[in-house]
Design an enzyme around this catalytic site. Structure first.
Site, PDB file in Angstrom:
ATOM      1  N   CYS A   2       0.866  -1.328  -0.090  1.00 40.66           N
ATOM      2  CA  CYS A   2       0.064  -0.215  -0.031  1.00 40.66           C
ATOM      3  C   CYS A   2       0.855   1.049   0.081  1.00 40.66           C
ATOM      4  O   CYS A   2       1.978   1.234   0.203  1.00 40.66           O
ATOM      5  CB  CYS A   2      -0.820   0.002   1.334  1.00 40.66           C
ATOM      6  SG  CYS A   2      -2.088  -1.401   1.423  1.00 40.66           S
ATOM      7  N   ARG A  16      -4.991   6.990   0.368  1.00 43.05           N
ATOM      8  CA  ARG A  16      -4.141   6.073   0.387  1.00 43.05           C
ATOM      9  C   ARG A  16      -4.508   5.005  -0.628  1.00 43.05           C
ATOM     10  O   ARG A  16      -5.944   5.067  -1.144  1.00 43.05           O
ATOM     11  CB  ARG A  16      -4.063   5.055   1.720  1.00 43.05           C
ATOM     12  CG  ARG A  16      -5.383   4.511   2.346  1.00 43.05           C
ATOM     13  CD  ARG A  16      -5.714   3.007   1.803  1.00 43.05           C
ATOM     14  NE  ARG A  16      -4.574   2.229   2.289  1.00 43.05           N
ATOM     15  CZ  ARG A  16      -4.566   1.599   3.308  1.00 43.05           C
ATOM     16  NH1 ARG A  16      -5.592   1.834   4.068  1.00 43.05           N
ATOM     17  NH2 ARG A  16      -3.819   0.801   3.566  1.00 43.05           N
TER      18      ARG A  16
END
Length: 324
Positions: A2, A16
């Protein structure tokens, strides 16, 4: 894997990419102020700040991946599989289960400084949420419009690092991620000078050569460097539309496409969703891999003094706006 980043214009944005090979039924979820937050080793939290974010709701409890509270404090958890170390709750001291950390911090704190004080003497514990559901090994990016920090618990204890880059990916531990930026100090958004042949400017050859050497692969360290460079050099005007759009583009520089990261079992990791929280207004914007458009949920359109979770399934349908 991520990538998370902050972005400040006249609004504060936090977002994100969630990169994985499959989803877990995640939904945009609002936790109102009176929703009870039971704690394994501390007193139950019955009144707290409201929050909104992406969560997998299990047994009526929001397991948040990322979220923002009504005061503008934001957090995202990112995989930290090789280095995260959780422990049993100490006999003396305070223990917070890994899955409790996000709602506990956002429910209790109005800003990063307050959260750092709350974390003093805390141990992140290895409690499973349910049998067969062990704690995910994570580290966290925590930010408000004034300060950004990384929270990690490794073999030598809990650490809180200031993050001047405003970015976090996965491994290695954050100090090593920051140190690697030294290898790219020569990068620039401006064209370099051609010292060997001044009469032939490099910009005549190609634009963008100031960033020659910027890593383009999908590894955690390369995504950290690429996102830090893109964020540092990003220019945006004022207003929500330009700021949120720019953060989506910053995170897009680190997005993973289906088929480019094949795992041992043949599955492909990809960017399942990208989020962008406007921390000033409590609006949670997101895109999914297949949707092709931005969706949003406004926390302040909900009953924030209530006691029941509110959640919305992801808008994951490809839509095209025809212009003729």
């Amino acid at each position: 894997m991520c990538t998370a980043a902050t972005y400040l214009t006249d609004h504060f944005f936090f977002g994100r990419n969630l990169d994985y090979e499959r989803g877990f039924g995640e939904r945009v979820t609002v936790t109102p102020r009176s929703f009870p937050l039971p704690m394994r080793h501390l007193n139950e939290v019955t009144q707290h700040y409201a929050m909104i974010g992406m969560a997998s709701v299990q047994a009526g409890y929001p397991l948040y991946y990322d979220a923002v509270n009504e005061k503008g404090l934001c957090i995202a958890g990112l995989n930290f599989v090789s280095s995260a170390v959780y422990r049993p709750c100490p006999a003396e001291g305070r223990g917070v289960a890994q899955f409790e950390l996000i709602p506990w911090l956002l429910g209790s704190c109005a800003g990063v400084d307050e959260a750092c004080r709350l974390l003093e003497g805390v141990c992140i514990t290895d409690d499973a949420f349910l049998p067969g559901l062990p704690p995910a090994k994570l580290h966290w990016l925590l930010a408000d419009r004034r300060r950004c920090v990384v929270i990690e618990q490794t073999a030598d204890g809990l650490h809180i690092y200031d993050d001047p880059a405003g970015v976090l990916t996965n491994e290695p531990p954050f100090p090593l991620q920051m140190f690697q930026l030294n290898n790219y100090a020569q990068l620039s958004a401006r064209p370099p000078e051609n010292r060997f042949s001044p009469a032939l400017p490099l910009r005549a050859y190609s634009r963008g050569m100031g960033a020659m050497g910027l890593p383009g692969d999908l590894s955690s360290q390369s995504r950290f460097v690429r996102t830090a460079f893109t964020r540092l050099n990003s220019a945006s005007g004022t207003g929500v539309a330009e700021g949120a759009s720019q953060l989506f583009h910053i995170l897009g520089a680190a997005a993973q496409q289906r088929g480019c990261c094949v795992l041992e079992d043949g599955a492909c990791e990809l960017t399942l969703y990208t989020s962008c929280c406007d921390a000033d207004t409590g609006v949670y914007y997101y895109t999914t891999y297949d949707s092709g458009h931005v969706s949003a949920v406004d926390m302040h359109r909900e009953e924030l003094d209530g006691a029941a979770l509110i959640s919305y399934p992801l808008d994951d349908v490809w839509q095209v706006r025809l212009q003729n």
